[in-house]
Design an enzyme around this catalytic site. Structure first.
Site, PDB file in Angstrom:
ATOM      1  N   ASP A   1       0.844  -1.197   0.000  1.00 47.76           N
ATOM      2  CA  ASP A   1       0.000   0.000   0.000  1.00 47.76           C
ATOM      3  C   ASP A   1       0.880   1.249   0.000  1.00 47.76           C
ATOM      4  OD1 ASP A   1      -2.160  -1.642   0.073  1.00 47.76           O
ATOM      5  OD2 ASP A   1      -2.711  -1.242   2.152  1.00 47.76           O
TER       6      ASP A   1
ATOM      7  N   LYS B   1      -0.162  10.231   0.990  1.00 45.99           N
ATOM      8  CA  LYS B   1      -0.081  11.471   1.761  1.00 45.99           C
ATOM      9  C   LYS B   1       1.071  11.410   2.763  1.00 45.99           C
ATOM     10  CE  LYS B   1      -5.026  12.491   1.399  1.00 45.99           C
ATOM     11  NZ  LYS B   1      -6.295  12.722   2.141  1.00 45.99           N
TER      12      LYS B   1
ATOM     13  N   ASP C   1       5.035  -0.269  -8.201  1.00 45.42           N
ATOM     14  CA  ASP C   1       4.812   0.519  -9.406  1.00 45.42           C
ATOM     15  C   ASP C   1       4.768   2.009  -9.072  1.00 45.42           C
ATOM     16  OD1 ASP C   1       2.363  -0.279  -8.047  1.00 45.42           O
ATOM     17  OD2 ASP C   1       1.280   0.782  -9.618  1.00 45.42           O
TER      18      ASP C   1
END
Length: 305
Positions: A202, A206, A238
């Site tokens: 993940d 932010k 990625d």
């Protein structure tokens, strides 16, 4: 185009049936041959090969989820769907710092989940649907055990359902937050820790959320402490910022780790050109489908001197 992976069933009918079901062969430019041969005009095509059937498919006609089905066709998971999860949409990102994920996962009885718990272990942190580990476990039965740690419980339930359906005894999935569970799980495992993979974790874009990223100093320390000499760490993403963050943290451990750029093909900027595991992850397939680059690094723990 990405490297060619042979991920078709040992049954000669499976690739053909899958291609018929997904791609409507009657109206699509497909080529089926008894040998592994791709026509020269198929530069935009991809081949999927079994012992007696090769499938040449026009990639421009596919969706990325269909490419995933083909990549993992050998597992034949299309009809093996857990009623608890099925095809339901599952939340993509969760907060690992939430109190609901702060409790360490129970340590399993290893000889109940693995036929031989003394075998070398590969741990995939953030195992997602589990297809990646299932494919590896199916290929390496009897030589390596595989453990998937995943923070989304529904995915774990479905993955273990697939383990039972496939009759595999060298792969298991645990609902766990690796940030709080890795140490006690791995120190309890009877065999050596041979490989740790962290693949497209993940991103938590932010800045105030970057502390949620799984690769943090405590986890790195635990991996290094438990990894056997000569063991490997494979990371990829990625998202360049995420990949660079993992790279920076692991490069800092140069006294313990060395990047394996002398044994795998590497770009000029130090990223691996291809996935060294023999098959792409689902996220990898989706990302490459839309033209994204995958940033990969492979490290090895230095031998004791």
């Amino acid at each position: 185009m990405a490297t060619l992976y042979q991920a078709c069933s040992s049954s000669s009918s499976t690739p053909l049936l899958l291609a018929k079901r997904v791609f409507s062969l009657a109206s699509s430019p497909h080529s089926f041959t008894n040998g592994y041969k791709i026509p020269r005009h198929c530069s935009s095509f991809r081949a999927f090969n079994s012992a007696s059937t090769s499938v040449c498919i026009n990639l421009k006609e596919l969706r990325s989820n269909e490419l995933v089905d083909l990549e993992y066709a050998e597992l034949n998971l299309m009809h093996k769907i857990s009623e608890e999860v099925g095809h339901k949409r599952i939340r993509q990102h969760v907060n690992p710092l939430s109190s609901s994920f702060s409790k360490p996962a129970p340590v399993p009885v290893w000889d109940e989940v693995y036929k031989d718990p003394s075998l070398p272990l590969m741990v995939d942190i953030g195992s997602g649907s589990g297809r990646f580990l299932l494919w590896l476990a199916n290929k390496n039965a009897g030589s390596t055990n595989y453990l998937g740690l995943e923070i989304r419980q529904k995915l774990v339930k479905r993955a273990n359902f697939w383990v039972d359906e496939l009759g595999l005894s060298n792969v298991h999935f645990i609902f766990a937050n690796a940030m709080v569970s890795f140490e006690q799980l791995i120190t309890s495992y009877p065999g050596p820790l041979e490989i740790v993979s962290i693949l497209c974790p993940d991103p938590h874009f932010k800045k105030r959320h970057q502390k949620r990223r799984v690769v943090q100093k405590p986890l790195v320390n635990s991996i290094l402490q438990n990894l056997k000499p000569g063991g490997k760490i494979f990371v990829q993403s990625d998202v360049l910022d995420v990949a660079q963050d993992m790279r920076d943290q692991l490069d800092e451990e140069s006294s313990v780790l060395q990047h394996m750029d002398d044994t795998v093909e590497t770009e000029e900027d130090g990223w691996l050109m291809d996935n060294p595991m023999g098959i792409r992850t689902e996220r990898e397939i989706h990302a490459e489908f839309v033209g994204a680059r995958i940033y990969r690094r492979l490290y090895q723990k230095r031998q004791l001197t």
